[in-house]
Design a protein around this motif. Structure first.
Motif, short mmCIF file in Angstrom:
data_model
loop_
_atom_site.label_atom_id
_atom_site.label_comp_id
_atom_site.label_asym_id
_atom_site.label_seq_id
_atom_site.Cartn_x
_atom_site.Cartn_y
_atom_site.Cartn_z
N VAL A 1 0.84 -1.21 0.00
CA VAL A 1 0.00 0.00 0.00
C VAL A 1 0.87 1.25 0.00
CG1 VAL A 1 -1.69 1.33 1.33
CG2 VAL A 1 -1.98 -1.13 1.05
N ASN B 1 0.76 4.12 -2.81
CA ASN B 1 0.52 5.52 -2.45
C ASN B 1 1.65 6.40 -2.98
OD1 ASN B 1 -1.79 4.74 -1.14
ND2 ASN B 1 -0.95 4.96 0.92
N LEU C 1 1.20 6.88 -6.73
CA LEU C 1 0.13 7.85 -6.99
C LEU C 1 0.60 9.26 -6.69
CD1 LEU C 1 -2.78 8.57 -7.71
CD2 LEU C 1 -3.41 8.05 -5.35
N MET C 2 1.26 9.47 -5.54
CA MET C 2 1.73 10.80 -5.16
C MET C 2 2.74 11.32 -6.17
SD MET C 2 1.16 13.02 -2.87
CE MET C 2 1.83 14.36 -1.91
N GLU D 1 2.98 11.38 4.80
CA GLU D 1 1.58 10.96 4.90
C GLU D 1 0.63 12.14 5.04
OE1 GLU D 1 1.17 7.91 7.86
OE2 GLU D 1 2.57 6.59 6.82
N TYR E 1 0.25 13.55 1.59
CA TYR E 1 -0.56 12.62 0.80
C TYR E 1 -2.04 12.80 1.13
CZ TYR E 1 -2.30 8.24 -1.19
OH TYR E 1 -3.01 7.32 -1.92
N GLU E 2 -2.36 12.86 2.42
CA GLU E 2 -3.76 13.05 2.83
C GLU E 2 -4.29 14.40 2.35
OE1 GLU E 2 -6.64 12.89 6.76
OE2 GLU E 2 -4.47 12.91 7.05
N LEU F 1 -5.12 14.07 -1.32
CA LEU F 1 -6.37 13.33 -1.51
C LEU F 1 -7.58 14.20 -1.18
CD1 LEU F 1 -5.58 9.77 -0.09
CD2 LEU F 1 -5.68 10.50 -2.48
#
Length: 76
Positions: free
Chosen positions: A35, A39, A42-43, A57, A60-61, A64
């Protein structure tokens, strides 16, 4: 069967490991790393540049949440 025989084997092994009758063959760490890699991919794609691992993180959040806020998709 849906998911193929591999998923069935993993699920059955998980149940047996909980019952103490078998040793877990797919520890969570492997799934977590998969995962984390996804991630990061994608980032990196969204930022159009390489990223360092482990990824940030919080960033990343935030990305999103930005994508969600700008989405035109609506559940019906």
């Amino acid at each position: 069967p849906p998911g193929g025989p591999g998923h069935r084997l993993i699920n059955e092994n998980f149940g047996a490991a909980i019952q103490g009758t078998d040793k877990l063959i797919a520890p969570a760490a492997g799934g977590y790393n998969s995962v984390a890699l996804a991630n990061g991919i994608l980032m990196s794609s969204l930022a159009a540049k390489p990223v360092d691992f482990p990824i940030d993180e919080d960033a990343y959040e935030a990305k999103l949440n930005e994508l969600i806020a700008g989405s035109s998709f609506r559940k019906t």
